[in-house]
Design a protein around this motif. Structure first.
Motif, PDB file in Angstrom:
ATOM      1  N   GLY A  10       0.826  -1.200   0.000  1.00  0.00           N
ATOM      2  CA  GLY A  10       0.000   0.000   0.000  1.00  0.00           C
ATOM      3  C   GLY A  10       0.857   1.245   0.000  1.00  0.00           C
ATOM      4  O   GLY A  10       1.962   1.263   0.551  1.00  0.00           O
ATOM      5  N   TYR A  11       0.347   2.311  -0.613  1.00  0.00           N
ATOM      6  CA  TYR A  11       1.110   3.551  -0.737  1.00  0.00           C
ATOM      7  C   TYR A  11       0.221   4.746  -0.383  1.00  0.00           C
ATOM      8  O   TYR A  11      -0.966   4.766  -0.698  1.00  0.00           O
ATOM      9  N   SER A  12       0.815   5.709   0.275  1.00  0.00           N
ATOM     10  CA  SER A  12       0.140   6.982   0.541  1.00  0.00           C
ATOM     11  C   SER A  12       0.524   7.966  -0.566  1.00  0.00           C
ATOM     12  O   SER A  12       1.714   8.153  -0.851  1.00  0.00           O
ATOM     13  N   VAL A  13      -0.474   8.580  -1.201  1.00  0.00           N
ATOM     14  CA  VAL A  13      -0.237   9.428  -2.367  1.00  0.00           C
ATOM     15  C   VAL A  13      -0.755  10.837  -2.086  1.00  0.00           C
ATOM     16  O   VAL A  13      -1.879  11.006  -1.616  1.00  0.00           O
ATOM     17  N   ARG A  14       0.104  11.839  -2.381  1.00  0.00           N
ATOM     18  CA  ARG A  14      -0.322  13.236  -2.318  1.00  0.00           C
ATOM     19  C   ARG A  14       0.107  13.923  -3.611  1.00  0.00           C
ATOM     20  O   ARG A  14       1.168  13.641  -4.164  1.00  0.00           O
ATOM     21  N   PRO A  30      -4.888  16.397  -0.154  1.00  0.00           N
ATOM     22  CA  PRO A  30      -5.100  15.397   0.906  1.00  0.00           C
ATOM     23  C   PRO A  30      -4.480  14.055   0.500  1.00  0.00           C
ATOM     24  O   PRO A  30      -4.244  13.788  -0.675  1.00  0.00           O
ATOM     25  N   VAL A  31      -4.267  13.200   1.492  1.00  0.00           N
ATOM     26  CA  VAL A  31      -3.648  11.899   1.242  1.00  0.00           C
ATOM     27  C   VAL A  31      -4.667  10.923   0.661  1.00  0.00           C
ATOM     28  O   VAL A  31      -5.800  10.827   1.147  1.00  0.00           O
ATOM     29  N   SER A  32      -4.254  10.229  -0.388  1.00  0.00           N
ATOM     30  CA  SER A  32      -5.032   9.135  -0.942  1.00  0.00           C
ATOM     31  C   SER A  32      -4.215   7.864  -0.789  1.00  0.00           C
ATOM     32  O   SER A  32      -2.986   7.898  -0.781  1.00  0.00           O
ATOM     33  N   ASN A  33      -4.898   6.757  -0.653  1.00  0.00           N
ATOM     34  CA  ASN A  33      -4.217   5.469  -0.493  1.00  0.00           C
ATOM     35  C   ASN A  33      -4.322   4.655  -1.764  1.00  0.00           C
ATOM     36  O   ASN A  33      -5.415   4.502  -2.332  1.00  0.00           O
ATOM     37  N   VAL A  35      -3.442   0.901  -3.200  1.00  0.00           N
ATOM     38  CA  VAL A  35      -3.102  -0.472  -2.853  1.00  0.00           C
ATOM     39  C   VAL A  35      -2.914  -1.259  -4.139  1.00  0.00           C
ATOM     40  O   VAL A  35      -3.808  -1.270  -4.999  1.00  0.00           O
ATOM     41  N   ASN A 331      10.122   5.232   5.899  1.00  0.00           N
ATOM     42  CA  ASN A 331       9.349   4.492   4.913  1.00  0.00           C
ATOM     43  C   ASN A 331      10.184   3.421   4.220  1.00  0.00           C
ATOM     44  O   ASN A 331       9.751   2.832   3.228  1.00  0.00           O
TER      45      ASN A 331
END
Length: 395
Positions: A10-14, A30-33, A35, A331
């Motif tokens: 999983g990755y946090s994307v901005r 905002p942060v989107s996830n 997967v 990370n």
């Protein structure tokens, strides 16, 4: 993938606005996830063990109800198939030791809920039928490791005696699922009992090799690998490699490789080495120093003459006072070094998540085939970080 992202993660994307010179010009979104899955195990199960063999692959799963089951799996499609066998008992355990696709055989180790006895079960994967069973009493033996010789339709299982601590190898005939007499490997006055915890089988010759796992903190010295001939039930221990082993693997062409990391002090980071061992003459060659830090897994691609060595973390900044380098990146993932076995050069470092030794009752902190290769496609499989799926990557 075009982005170079590891799967089963999983990755946090901005999103950030930048100008033509790549300078940030505004507030981040905002942060989107994100997967990226390879295919989750069915019904919320987690993986205990697996054998990657194309459409003949098999996986052992822990179900959400607490029991265990063995399912068919395809590494080509990532699809889970029907259940071969199962045990609903909470605390039961299955471990897939190996598969022989041409003879439609698989060898399983099955720890039942009551008593902890281990059943070595040979199954016909074409018919879905149990071929043969041998019970190893919990009061007598502990299963350590095992491998299947698909070419000869047999297997070798390393066990340790509970009372004497002696290590033995059990030959298993997969045609009828029968187990032969134990071949004692140590405790004979030359090699101390309880020395061996690593097992490898050279598919080209059928020879079985045993190695030693190093102690957790401080480790020095050498050990003679044990070479076992299953046909004659003989053991030879010649030569010496590091006794601080973390894995052994054969290239299938007469060379065994010993992965090790000796540690002389709790304040000095150990150096990982990879040493070739001639399977015929039983002599060690010149080893390669790879990097600082303790490795976790070894797999060898004998066709392309490559080794894959996994580490739980990047090397970091090495300093006196700790065996692990300082890592400022919170990370950071684990890494796999792709090593040229001719020169010892690390050709590439892959960032991925390697999880080892997921087998609970059967492998007591020893060798698990947690990194498996297909040299034909240069593909590799391992456990996802959360254990819910098999992670596939290319090397």
């Amino acid at each position: 993938m075009a982005l170079g992202l590891s799967t089963s993660a999983g990755y946090s994307v901005r999103v950030l606005a930048v100008d033509s010179k790549q300078r940030i010009t505004g507030q981040a979104s905002p942060v989107s996830n994100l997967v990226v899955d390879d295919g989750r195990a069915p019904d919320g199960s987690t993986l205990l063990s697996f054998i990657a063999a194309g459409n003949n692959s098999l996986v052992a799963l822990r179900t959400v109800a607490g029991g265990t089951e063995v399912r068919r799996y395809s590494t080509e499609t990532g699809v889970y198939g029907t259940v071969l066998t199962s045990d609903p008992g909470i605390g039961s355990d299955y471990h897939v030791i190996g598969v022989s696709p041409d003879s439609h055989r698989v060898l399983l180790a099955h720890a039942t809920q009551a008593g902890g006895d281990v059943r070595l079960e040979t199954w016909d994967t074409a018919l879905g039928a149990l071929v043969g069973t041998s019970v190893l009493r919990a009061s007598e033996y502990r299963v350590v490791a095992g491998r299947v010789d698909a070419k000869r339709n047999r297997a070798a299982v390393l066990v340790r005696a509970i009372t004497s601590n002696v290590d033995s190898v059990l030959p298993v005939d997969l045609a009828g699922g029968t187990v032969g007499a134990p071949i004692i490997a140590d405790g004979n006055g030359t090699i101390a009992a309880g020395t061996y915890s690593l097992l490898e089988l050279d598919q080209s010759t059928g020879s079985v090799f045993l190695g030693k796992i190093g102690s957790a903190i401080l480790c020095l010295g050498g050990v003679a690998p044990a070479k076992i001939d299953l046909d004659t039930a003989t053991v030879t221990t010649v030569g010496s490699v590091s006794a601080c082993g973390r894995g052994i693997a054969s290239d299938g062409a007469g060379t065994l490789y010993n992965l090790a990391a000796g540690s002389v002090s709790t304040k000095i980071a150990p150096t990982t080495t990879l040493t070739p061992y001639d399977e015929t003459t039983q002599t060690a060659g010149d080893g390669f120093a790879l990097r600082k830090g303790t490795p976790s897994t070894l797999a060898v691609d004998g066709i392309h003459h490559l080794a894959l060595v996994s580490f739980s973390a990047p090397e970091g900044a090495i300093y006196f006072g700790a065996q692990q380098g300082f890592i400022s990146d919170n990370n950071a993932t684990s890494q796999v070094a792709v090593v040229d076995l001719s020169t010892g050069e690390v050709l590439r470092t892959l960032n991925t998540g390697i999880v080892t030794n997921r087998g609970g009752l059967l492998l007591h902190g020893t060798q698990d085939s947690s990194l498996q290769l297909d040299p034909a496609t240069r593909s590799a499989w391992t456990y996802s970080p959360d254990g819910t799926q098999l992670q596939q990557f290319s090397y």
